[in-house]
Design an enzyme around this catalytic site. Structure first.
Site, short mmCIF file in Angstrom:
data_model
loop_
_atom_site.label_atom_id
_atom_site.label_comp_id
_atom_site.label_asym_id
_atom_site.label_seq_id
_atom_site.Cartn_x
_atom_site.Cartn_y
_atom_site.Cartn_z
N LYS A 29 -4.10 -0.68 1.85
CA LYS A 29 -3.67 -1.02 3.21
C LYS A 29 -3.55 -2.52 3.39
O LYS A 29 -2.54 -3.02 3.88
CB LYS A 29 -4.69 -0.48 4.25
CG LYS A 29 -4.77 1.02 4.29
CD LYS A 29 -5.74 1.49 5.35
CE LYS A 29 -7.16 1.05 5.11
NZ LYS A 29 -7.79 1.58 3.88
N THR A 30 -4.61 -3.24 2.98
CA THR A 30 -4.55 -4.69 3.12
C THR A 30 -3.42 -5.25 2.25
O THR A 30 -2.73 -6.19 2.64
CB THR A 30 -5.91 -5.31 2.74
OG1 THR A 30 -6.92 -4.67 3.53
CG2 THR A 30 -5.95 -6.80 3.01
N ASP A 215 -5.12 -5.71 10.47
CA ASP A 215 -5.88 -4.98 9.45
C ASP A 215 -7.14 -4.39 10.11
O ASP A 215 -7.57 -4.88 11.15
CB ASP A 215 -6.29 -5.96 8.32
CG ASP A 215 -6.71 -5.22 7.05
OD1 ASP A 215 -6.63 -3.97 7.01
OD2 ASP A 215 -7.12 -5.90 6.08
N GLU A 216 -7.72 -3.38 9.51
CA GLU A 216 -8.95 -2.76 10.01
C GLU A 216 -8.80 -2.39 11.49
O GLU A 216 -9.70 -2.61 12.31
CB GLU A 216 -10.15 -3.72 9.86
CG GLU A 216 -10.35 -4.25 8.45
CD GLU A 216 -11.08 -3.29 7.52
OE1 GLU A 216 -11.39 -2.16 7.95
OE2 GLU A 216 -11.29 -3.67 6.35
N GLN A 246 -13.66 4.56 8.42
CA GLN A 246 -14.39 3.30 8.21
C GLN A 246 -14.70 2.60 9.53
O GLN A 246 -14.97 1.40 9.55
CB GLN A 246 -13.59 2.37 7.29
CG GLN A 246 -13.49 2.91 5.88
CD GLN A 246 -12.83 1.90 4.95
OE1 GLN A 246 -13.37 0.84 4.70
NE2 GLN A 246 -11.65 2.24 4.47
N ARG A 608 -16.80 0.71 -1.77
CA ARG A 608 -16.66 -0.68 -2.24
C ARG A 608 -16.68 -0.72 -3.76
O ARG A 608 -16.28 -1.70 -4.39
CB ARG A 608 -17.81 -1.59 -1.73
CG ARG A 608 -17.94 -1.79 -0.24
CD ARG A 608 -16.65 -2.13 0.41
NE ARG A 608 -16.01 -0.94 0.94
CZ ARG A 608 -14.71 -0.88 1.23
NH1 ARG A 608 -13.92 -1.89 1.05
NH2 ARG A 608 -14.19 0.23 1.70
#
Ligand code: ATP
Ligand code: MG
Length: 673
Positions: A29-30, A215-216, A246, A608
């Site tokens: 995504k990033t 983002d996020e 998330q 992660r």
């Protein structure tokens, strides 16, 4: 563009309307955001200064900016805005301070400043005692995040208690105004209010930001979403990426439902889902998917990866917390030696900052270099707070907190009763302490000698402020530090001369940062506005608040951070420590029945890891000064048995829940180290 998969490519190329990329962890995504920035600049001829990408932490912003700049040829990425929401808000307030009625150099109150102001107000008020400070601060922050102004809070208050908090809220905002200050939440709220009421200003910003990326996105709160909507207007030049699994900031006002709202608010929204994960082994993904399947889902996502099956996840149960920390340290050492890993390939993640202490001790004992993100801050150091307070007072003489911090640092023989008299006088007249020093009325309240000392101080500060207005403000600051012999003061107030030297180095570092920030401001400013020390100080204060030692460090160190701080990052080898009930899930969340958010936090931690994941727990842990037995985290029961290797549990994995008595016995039998 060749490295992107077809769905990622679609997300990058689609610019005809708003676009949402909804996808699980590590699916790129990033990467879509950074690629899209490059595409907008290089293929769509949108100058970089008209593109803004937003995220939540400075570290994430810095990484994104770096990744984007690498993808763009030459200097075409100059002027690109990649920042946190709060930084953008600060820039808007800075540029528009006149129409907002702020004097230049307004202060930003961090949570501690806000707390001490609230405490003062509550003491005066009497209806609320300071035991309720946390509650009041939290409530005010919630109101601000939900765009509820004091008048509205007052009118909807249901009980006398709420009424009292709403009143404090109103006074708190008035006091901030009087101090020419804003708090952290205001950095979003004030721009939103400005845009809602001032069409001309809004249009100016809409012309400036022609394409917005976020983002996020699952962690936006109501005011942040509104800010996005206002900037985007009806142009639809918006790409947001996020993962509802998330979402870990609900406690800070985040609204994961902003994901579904987007579809309502933008009927033409194109939703793109990504399913290939490029980060982790299949085992790690399986474990993550299995765990998060226990949460109800609005959007189904099935992550898969081509990174190979990988090692099983290990869950190590140690005798006690000491053994746990020791085990993590020795695991790192042996794995590093056996497999030639670097220290920086390891991350240790935990639920709360307090868990870092013991780990730190063990890492030091084994001479393992490490770095803690988000723990004790550079800006939390006394010497830095002192110098920052000087800077704050110079740029905003109405900053009473800053005034009180430095009035006797170094000592100026100004006593508490003098300060109390000054405070009383200032609050009667609704002016700041510094402004009160100019008033003749003080003469009857404060003995002449003491008043003289105060006025000498005021005179001197004004002189420094004038010097800072010149071409070389940072030289003026250096001179100021010489004037007060701050170095001498440090020597008097440090444990050793070595400690004093170290602290003075920190001060020099701060002064250098100030210089750098000023230089950077002047080169970034596309409007050619002359950069001032005010802007640099505001930026430093904000960096202080958000960054807390997030500074980039590429040297070979094990990374320690909270699960919250790890979001968006990746590490080859991850340790998640303290996998116990009351730690993860956290005790408060158990009480508030907020297990789903804790499960998402665990999901963030697991995802992660790129290559290996090790979870640890302690059979016993010190709580309230006493060693007590712990219960393994319920999340361990939710892992797929076949992908996990259990150690320290005897024959049984924890999902075959042991009766209490047996468990104690099992503990005794399994003291493996
Ligand atoms: P998170 O949800 O944790 O924020 P994310 O969805 O933002 O993750 P990224 O950080 O963008 O994921 O990507 C994860 C890793 O996958 C990165 O190392 C990135 O370089 C890599 N990656 C992304 N897309 C591709 C691709 N198409 N081919 C190869 N690697 C990729
Ligand atoms: Mg990401």
């Amino acid at each position: 563009m060749t490295q992107l998969n077809p769905r990622q490519k679609e997300a990058v190329l689609y610019i005809d309307g708003p676009c949402l990329v909804l996808a699980g962890a590590g699916s790129g995504k990033t990467s879509v955001i950074t690629r899209k920035i490059a595409y907008l600049i290089e293929q769509c001829d949108i100058p970089a200064r008209h593109i803004a990408a937003l995220t939540f932490t400075n570290k994430a912003a810095r990484e994104m900016k770096e990744r984007a700049s690498k993808l763009v040829k030459g200097s075409a990425s100059r002027g690109l805005t990649v920042s946190t929401f709060h930084n953008l808000g600060l820039n808007i307030i800075r540029r528009e301070h006149k129409s907002l009625g702020f004097k230049p150099g307004f202060s930003i109150f961090d949570s501690e400043d806000a707390r001490s102001l609230l405490k003062d107000l509550m003491m005066k008020d009497g209806d609320l005692d300071s035991d309720h400070l946390d509650l009041v601060q939290h409530q005010i922050s919630n109101w601000k995040n939900d765009l509820i102004i004091p008048a509205r809070a007052l009118s909807v208050a249901q009980s006398p208690g709420e009424q009292a908090i709403a009143l404090i809220y109103q006074r708190y905002n008035q006091a901030l105004r009087a101090y020419n200050a804003v708090d952290f939440d205001d950095l979003i709220l004030i721009p939103v209010e400005l845009f809602q009421t001032n069409a001309e200003v809004l249009q100016r910003w809409q012309r400036k930001i022609r394409y917005l990326l976020v983002d996020e996105y699952q962690d936006t709160n109501s005011s942040q979403y509104l800010l996005v909507q206002l900037i985007v207007g009806n142009r639809g030049a918006l790409t947001v990426v996020g993962d509802d699994d998330q979402s870990i900031y609900a406690w800070r006002g985040a609204r994961p439902e902003n994901m579904s709202l987007l579809k309502q608010d933008y009927p033409s929204l194109r939703v793109i889902k990504l399913e290939q994960n490029y980060r982790s082994t299949s085992r790690i993904l399986r474990v993550a998917n299995h765990l998060i399947a226990n949460n109800p889902h609005d959007f189904d996502k099935a992550l898969w990866s081509e990174m190979g099956l990988g090692d099983p996840i290990r869950v190590l149960r140690c005798k006690n917390e000491d053994a746990e920390a020791e085990r993590v340290a020795t695991e790192i050492l042996t794995q590093r030696l056996r497999k030639q890993y670097k220290f920086r390939d390891f991350a240790i993640l935990y639920r709360g900052n307090h868990q870092a202490r013991l780990l730190e001790m063990k890492l030091q004992q084994h001479q393992i270099p490490y770095k803690i993100s988000g723990g004790s801050s550079f800006f939390a150091k006394t010497e830095i707070k002192d110098v920052m307070a000087y800077l704050r007072l110079i740029v905003n003489p109405d900053d009473d907190n800053a005034f009180l911090r430095i009035i006797n640092t170094p000592r100026r023989q100004i006593g508490t009763s003098t300060l109390e008299a000054l405070g009383g006088y200032a609050s009667e007249r609704h002016i700041s302490l510094f402004a009160a020093l100019d008033e003749l009325g003080l003469q009857s309240r404060i003995p002449e000698k003491n008043l003289e000392r105060l006025q000498r101080f005021a005179h001197w500060i004004k002189q420094v402020t004038r010097n800072c207005g010149g071409d070389r403000p940072v030289d003026a600051i250096r001179e100021m530090l010489n004037d007060i012999d701050y170095e001498g003061w440090l020597h008097q107030n440090s444990a050793s001369s070595k400690a004093a030297e170290k602290r003075m180095e920190n001060v020099f570092y701060l002064v250098e940062s100030l210089q750098k920030t000023i230089d950077k401001n002047s080169s970034d400013d596309d409007e050619g506005e002359e950069s001032r020390i005010e802007d640099a100080v505001a930026k430093l204060v904000l960096r202080d608040m958000m960054e807390r030692q997030e500074e980039e460090d590429l040297s070979d160190q094990v990374q320690l951070m909270t699960l919250h701080a790890s979001k968006g990052l990746e590490f080859p080898h991850v340790f998640m420590v303290g996998m116990e009930e009351e730690l993860l899930p956290h005790r408060n969340s158990i009480e508030d029945n907020n297990i789903e958010e804790e499960r998402r936090l665990t999901y963030v931690g697991i995802t992660r890891a790129q290559r290996t994941l090790t979870m640890t727990l302690a059979g016993k842990r010190k709580q309230f000064g006493e060693m007590s037995e712990t219960t393994p985290s319920r999340f361990l029961d939710e892992l797929p048995v076949d992908d996990v290797e259990w150690e320290g549990f005897g024959e049984q994995s924890p999902e075959k829940n042991l009766a209490k008595g047996e468990e104690t016995l099992a503990n005794l039998l399994n003291l493996f180290d």
